[in-house]
Scaffold this motif. Structure first.
Motif, PDB file in Angstrom:
ATOM      1  N   ASN A   1      14.681  20.983 -64.696  1.00 58.71           N
ATOM      2  CA  ASN A   1      15.748  19.986 -64.705  1.00 58.71           C
ATOM      3  C   ASN A   1      15.107  18.618 -64.941  1.00 58.71           C
ATOM      4  O   ASN A   1      14.200  18.230 -64.206  1.00 58.71           O
ATOM      5  CB  ASN A   1      16.484  20.013 -63.356  1.00 58.71           C
ATOM      6  N   VAL A   2      15.537  17.886 -65.957  1.00 58.33           N
ATOM      7  CA  VAL A   2      14.926  16.590 -66.257  1.00 58.33           C
ATOM      8  C   VAL A   2      15.872  15.425 -65.931  1.00 58.33           C
ATOM      9  O   VAL A   2      15.678  14.313 -66.420  1.00 58.33           O
ATOM     10  CB  VAL A   2      14.477  16.514 -67.736  1.00 58.33           C
ATOM     11  N   ASP A   3      16.880  15.689 -65.101  1.00 54.34           N
ATOM     12  CA  ASP A   3      17.757  14.622 -64.629  1.00 54.34           C
ATOM     13  C   ASP A   3      17.007  13.860 -63.533  1.00 54.34           C
ATOM     14  O   ASP A   3      17.077  14.208 -62.343  1.00 54.34           O
ATOM     15  CB  ASP A   3      19.053  15.219 -64.085  1.00 54.34           C
ATOM     16  N   LEU A   4      16.266  12.842 -63.940  1.00 53.19           N
ATOM     17  CA  LEU A   4      15.391  12.134 -63.009  1.00 53.19           C
ATOM     18  C   LEU A   4      16.183  11.455 -61.893  1.00 53.19           C
ATOM     19  O   LEU A   4      15.697  11.336 -60.759  1.00 53.19           O
ATOM     20  CB  LEU A   4      14.533  11.110 -63.759  1.00 53.19           C
ATOM     21  N   GLU A   5      17.396  11.026 -62.207  1.00 57.59           N
ATOM     22  CA  GLU A   5      18.223  10.392 -61.173  1.00 57.59           C
ATOM     23  C   GLU A   5      18.545  11.381 -60.062  1.00 57.59           C
ATOM     24  O   GLU A   5      18.448  11.063 -58.876  1.00 57.59           O
ATOM     25  CB  GLU A   5      19.512   9.841 -61.791  1.00 57.59           C
ATOM     26  N   GLN A   6      18.900  12.610 -60.459  1.00 58.29           N
ATOM     27  CA  GLN A   6      19.212  13.630 -59.453  1.00 58.29           C
ATOM     28  C   GLN A   6      17.964  14.013 -58.664  1.00 58.29           C
ATOM     29  O   GLN A   6      18.016  14.206 -57.443  1.00 58.29           O
ATOM     30  CB  GLN A   6      19.814  14.870 -60.124  1.00 58.29           C
ATOM     31  N   ILE A   7      16.833  14.123 -59.346  1.00 57.34           N
ATOM     32  CA  ILE A   7      15.582  14.449 -58.667  1.00 57.34           C
ATOM     33  C   ILE A   7      15.243  13.363 -57.651  1.00 57.34           C
ATOM     34  O   ILE A   7      14.877  13.651 -56.497  1.00 57.34           O
ATOM     35  CB  ILE A   7      14.446  14.615 -59.694  1.00 57.34           C
ATOM     36  N   ALA A   8      15.377  12.101 -58.054  1.00 54.80           N
ATOM     37  CA  ALA A   8      15.057  10.984 -57.161  1.00 54.80           C
ATOM     38  C   ALA A   8      16.039  10.919 -55.988  1.00 54.80           C
ATOM     39  O   ALA A   8      15.639  10.633 -54.843  1.00 54.80           O
ATOM     40  CB  ALA A   8      15.081   9.676 -57.943  1.00 54.80           C
ATOM     41  N   GLN A   9      17.318  11.195 -56.247  1.00 46.32           N
ATOM     42  CA  GLN A   9      18.307  11.189 -55.167  1.00 46.32           C
ATOM     43  C   GLN A   9      18.003  12.284 -54.142  1.00 46.32           C
ATOM     44  O   GLN A   9      18.136  12.068 -52.928  1.00 46.32           O
ATOM     45  CB  GLN A   9      19.711  11.382 -55.739  1.00 46.32           C
ATOM     46  N   THR A  10      17.597  13.454 -54.633  1.00 51.10           N
ATOM     47  CA  THR A  10      17.240  14.543 -53.728  1.00 51.10           C
ATOM     48  C   THR A  10      16.038  14.142 -52.884  1.00 51.10           C
ATOM     49  O   THR A  10      15.996  14.392 -51.668  1.00 51.10           O
ATOM     50  CB  THR A  10      16.923  15.824 -54.531  1.00 51.10           C
ATOM     51  N   ALA A  11      15.061  13.506 -53.519  1.00 48.67           N
ATOM     52  CA  ALA A  11      13.886  13.035 -52.786  1.00 48.67           C
ATOM     53  C   ALA A  11      14.280  12.033 -51.707  1.00 48.67           C
ATOM     54  O   ALA A  11      13.782  12.086 -50.570  1.00 48.67           O
ATOM     55  CB  ALA A  11      12.885  12.405 -53.754  1.00 48.67           C
ATOM     56  N   ASP A  12      15.198  11.126 -52.038  1.00 43.61           N
ATOM     57  CA  ASP A  12      15.646  10.127 -51.066  1.00 43.61           C
ATOM     58  C   ASP A  12      16.343  10.796 -49.873  1.00 43.61           C
ATOM     59  O   ASP A  12      16.126  10.408 -48.714  1.00 43.61           O
ATOM     60  CB  ASP A  12      16.603   9.131 -51.725  1.00 43.61           C
ATOM     61  N   LEU A  13      17.191  11.786 -50.157  1.00 41.06           N
ATOM     62  CA  LEU A  13      17.877  12.489 -49.078  1.00 41.06           C
ATOM     63  C   LEU A  13      16.882  13.150 -48.129  1.00 41.06           C
ATOM     64  O   LEU A  13      17.049  13.118 -46.904  1.00 41.06           O
ATOM     65  CB  LEU A  13      18.821  13.557 -49.658  1.00 41.06           C
ATOM     66  N   LEU A  14      15.841  13.754 -48.694  1.00 39.76           N
ATOM     67  CA  LEU A  14      14.850  14.440 -47.871  1.00 39.76           C
ATOM     68  C   LEU A  14      13.969  13.451 -47.115  1.00 39.76           C
ATOM     69  O   LEU A  14      13.492  13.752 -46.019  1.00 39.76           O
ATOM     70  CB  LEU A  14      13.997  15.362 -48.740  1.00 39.76           C
ATOM     71  N   CYS A  15      13.744  12.284 -47.698  1.00 38.49           N
ATOM     72  CA  CYS A  15      12.955  11.260 -47.008  1.00 38.49           C
ATOM     73  C   CYS A  15      13.723  10.686 -45.814  1.00 38.49           C
ATOM     74  O   CYS A  15      13.143  10.389 -44.767  1.00 38.49           O
ATOM     75  CB  CYS A  15      12.602  10.125 -47.971  1.00 38.49           C
ATOM     76  N   GLU A  16      15.020  10.535 -45.989  1.00 34.55           N
ATOM     77  CA  GLU A  16      15.834   9.902 -44.937  1.00 34.55           C
ATOM     78  C   GLU A  16      16.008  10.817 -43.727  1.00 34.55           C
ATOM     79  O   GLU A  16      15.964  10.374 -42.587  1.00 34.55           O
ATOM     80  CB  GLU A  16      17.209   9.532 -45.491  1.00 34.55           C
ATOM     81  N   GLU A  17      16.246  12.103 -43.980  1.00 39.38           N
ATOM     82  CA  GLU A  17      16.488  13.078 -42.906  1.00 39.38           C
ATOM     83  C   GLU A  17      17.491  12.529 -41.889  1.00 39.38           C
ATOM     84  O   GLU A  17      17.154  12.243 -40.741  1.00 39.38           O
ATOM     85  CB  GLU A  17      15.178  13.485 -42.219  1.00 39.38           C
ATOM     86  N   THR A  18      18.711  12.383 -42.332  1.00 40.13           N
ATOM     87  CA  THR A  18      19.781  11.891 -41.470  1.00 40.13           C
ATOM     88  C   THR A  18      20.004  12.853 -40.297  1.00 40.13           C
ATOM     89  O   THR A  18      19.628  14.037 -40.365  1.00 40.13           O
ATOM     90  CB  THR A  18      21.089  11.785 -42.269  1.00 40.13           C
ATOM     91  N   PRO A  19      20.614  12.393 -39.212  1.00 42.31           N
ATOM     92  CA  PRO A  19      20.896  13.286 -38.069  1.00 42.31           C
ATOM     93  C   PRO A  19      21.681  14.531 -38.481  1.00 42.31           C
ATOM     94  O   PRO A  19      21.417  15.631 -37.985  1.00 42.31           O
ATOM     95  CB  PRO A  19      21.704  12.404 -37.119  1.00 42.31           C
ATOM     96  N   GLU A  20      22.647  14.340 -39.411  1.00 40.29           N
ATOM     97  CA  GLU A  20      23.441  15.487 -39.871  1.00 40.29           C
ATOM     98  C   GLU A  20      22.563  16.500 -40.587  1.00 40.29           C
ATOM     99  O   GLU A  20      22.670  17.713 -40.358  1.00 40.29           O
ATOM    100  CB  GLU A  20      24.554  15.004 -40.807  1.00 40.29           C
ATOM    101  N   PHE A  21      21.667  16.008 -41.450  1.00 44.26           N
ATOM    102  CA  PHE A  21      20.760  16.898 -42.174  1.00 44.26           C
ATOM    103  C   PHE A  21      19.855  17.636 -41.191  1.00 44.26           C
ATOM    104  O   PHE A  21      19.673  18.859 -41.285  1.00 44.26           O
ATOM    105  CB  PHE A  21      19.921  16.092 -43.166  1.00 44.26           C
ATOM    106  N   SER A  22      19.278  16.913 -40.231  1.00 42.73           N
ATOM    107  CA  SER A  22      18.355  17.526 -39.263  1.00 42.73           C
ATOM    108  C   SER A  22      19.059  18.597 -38.434  1.00 42.73           C
ATOM    109  O   SER A  22      18.481  19.656 -38.152  1.00 42.73           O
ATOM    110  CB  SER A  22      17.776  16.447 -38.348  1.00 42.73           C
ATOM    111  N   GLN A  23      20.311  18.338 -38.059  1.00 44.36           N
ATOM    112  CA  GLN A  23      21.068  19.306 -37.265  1.00 44.36           C
ATOM    113  C   GLN A  23      21.311  20.586 -38.059  1.00 44.36           C
ATOM    114  O   GLN A  23      21.128  21.704 -37.539  1.00 44.36           O
ATOM    115  CB  GLN A  23      22.393  18.685 -36.835  1.00 44.36           C
ATOM    116  N   LYS A  24      21.703  20.442 -39.325  1.00 40.45           N
ATOM    117  CA  LYS A  24      21.942  21.616 -40.163  1.00 40.45           C
ATOM    118  C   LYS A  24      20.644  22.384 -40.423  1.00 40.45           C
ATOM    119  O   LYS A  24      20.638  23.616 -40.472  1.00 40.45           O
ATOM    120  CB  LYS A  24      22.577  21.186 -41.490  1.00 40.45           C
ATOM    121  N   LEU A  25      19.546  21.635 -40.595  1.00 37.53           N
ATOM    122  CA  LEU A  25      18.250  22.277 -40.822  1.00 37.53           C
ATOM    123  C   LEU A  25      17.858  23.121 -39.615  1.00 37.53           C
ATOM    124  O   LEU A  25      17.459  24.291 -39.757  1.00 37.53           O
ATOM    125  CB  LEU A  25      17.187  21.211 -41.097  1.00 37.53           C
ATOM    126  N   ARG A  26      17.976  22.559 -38.418  1.00 36.37           N
ATOM    127  CA  ARG A  26      17.621  23.308 -37.198  1.00 36.37           C
ATOM    128  C   ARG A  26      18.520  24.531 -37.025  1.00 36.37           C
ATOM    129  O   ARG A  26      18.052  25.597 -36.606  1.00 36.37           O
ATOM    130  CB  ARG A  26      17.736  22.399 -35.973  1.00 36.37           C
TER     131      ARG A  26
END
Length: 393
Positions: A99-124
């Protein structure tokens, strides 16, 4: 950032396309050495692979230290990006991706860097349900981002962007569309076969072939469909000399390590959890080979790659990720030698072209060389006596 395990047409395309898209003056490669990220030894030694890369577009090849080269995708990316960033002369990090959609790749990276409480809860929640880390992370993300992470090269691209972001690096990412077979494909189709397919070819299809002119011609013609012809010939010559290396060549050494190391030493390996250690101890008397044992240890919440990495960490005594201060130069094009002085002038790393009294760890290379020399019958060569690959192009 590459493994070139082995170097094939898609790798050459990636280098050429990077030059076309960026107009860059030079291409620097950070390459894994004797062992690679999927939990295996490299098929051919790093000096041969360096020569292949330099003959087909790279200007300078540096070695990614073994601890990072055999780590998880996140740690692999962090180590390699740190090296590139500290060189002081790199503008662009180019990676192949489905996938060469760099915007989507960068957005995914940002989401993983932030690790919001909602994301962390779903991950656990996913981990508690017995999912692998990758599966649990996918369930914690919106569907579009989860689909991106299911593609091996795009996943690495996300990890590169995460690493660049965490370092506040000025290096810009560039995604180049991956050609040909998928990362894990074992079928040889078209001009662009995967490295997995080529390794399988040597381990299975070519395993019992003897050296004769007719067979050599046939195999070289076949290999040359997927690799630059000179790289195909180098790899084939290694094959007929029994010089290609596979995980099961290390089986007895691994078994010895498992039996001799106490539990606390094994638990110090980054990818070994108490659960995995229990499985290792439970099955250790059923050990037959590296590959067979990795299969015995497989569970629904541990990926095969993670298990192989863990076994490799046992074999190589990898317990931490030391700071990257020294970088080994594996080779360069003679016409690009000025890169070395530029790095000396602008970078924050010490480039090693010889031992120079350094504490740079070559123990993994010694083990690799020991196994390879036993297979070929040749004498071992001191690691620092092996010459730099300097190509006159």
């Amino acid at each position: 950032i590459a493994e070139y395990n082995p170097f094939h047409n898609s790798h050459q395309f990636h280098i050429e396309e990077t030059r076309r898209l960026t107009g860059c003056t030079h291409v620097i490669v950070v390459m894994s050495g004797s062992f690679v990220q999927r939990g295996d030894p490299a098929l051919a030694d790093k000096h041969l692979r360096t020569g292949m890369a330099l003959r087909h577009g790279a200007d300078l090849v540096l070695e990614l230290p073994c601890a990072y080269a055999t780590a998880s995708a996140e740690r692999f990316a962090m180590g390699a990006v740190e090296m590139l960033d500290r060189l002081g002369i790199v503008d662009i990090l180019s990676f192949g991706s489905e996938n060469v959609d760099l915007e989507q790749i960068a957005q995914t990276a940002d989401l993983l860097c932030e690790e919001t409480p909602e994301f962390s809860q779903k991950l656990r929640k996913g981990l508690r349900a017995g999912l692998t880390f990758a599966q649990a992370r996918a369930t914690a993300l919106p569907a579009a981002y989860a689909a991106l992470l299911s593609q091996p090269n795009a996943l690495l691209g996300v990890e590169y962007c995460k690493a660049l972001s965490k370092r506040h690096s000025a290096i810009r990412p560039l995604a180049v569309l991956r050609r040909g077979g998928g990362h894990h494909d074992t079928a040889l189709t078209g001009q662009y076969a995967s490295a997995s397919a080529l390794r399988s070819l040597f381990q299975n299809t070519f395993a019992d072939y003897t050296d004769s002119y007719s067979i050599k011609k046939e195999l070289l013609q076949h290999l040359s469909e997927f690799m630059p012809p000179d790289a195909a010939e180098i790899l084939y010559e290694q094959h007929i000399q029994n010089g290609l290396v596979f995980a099961d060549d290390f089986s007895q050494l691994l078994q010895h390590q498992i039996f001799r190391q106490p539990d606390d030493v094994l638990l110090a390996c980054p990818d070994i959890s108490p659960e995995l250690l229990n499985r290792i101890r439970h099955h250790q008397y059923a050990f037959d080979s590296f590959s067979q044992f990795a299969g015995l240890l497989k569970t629904k919440n541990m990926t095969h790659s993670r298990i192989r990495r863990a076994l490799l960490q046992i074999l190589l005594d990898i317990h931490d990720y030391p700071p990257i201060r020294n970088v080994r130069v594996l080779g360069f094009r003679r016409g690009s030698a000025s890169l070395l002085s530029e790095i000396h002038r602008k970078g924050y790393l010490h480039l090693l072209t010889s031992q120079e009294g350094s504490t740079y760890d070559v123990s993994a290379d010694v083990l690799y060389d020991m196994v390879q020399r036993r297979k070929t019958g040749r004498n071992m060569i001191r690691e620092w006596s092996k010459p730099l690959q300097i190509i006159d192009i």
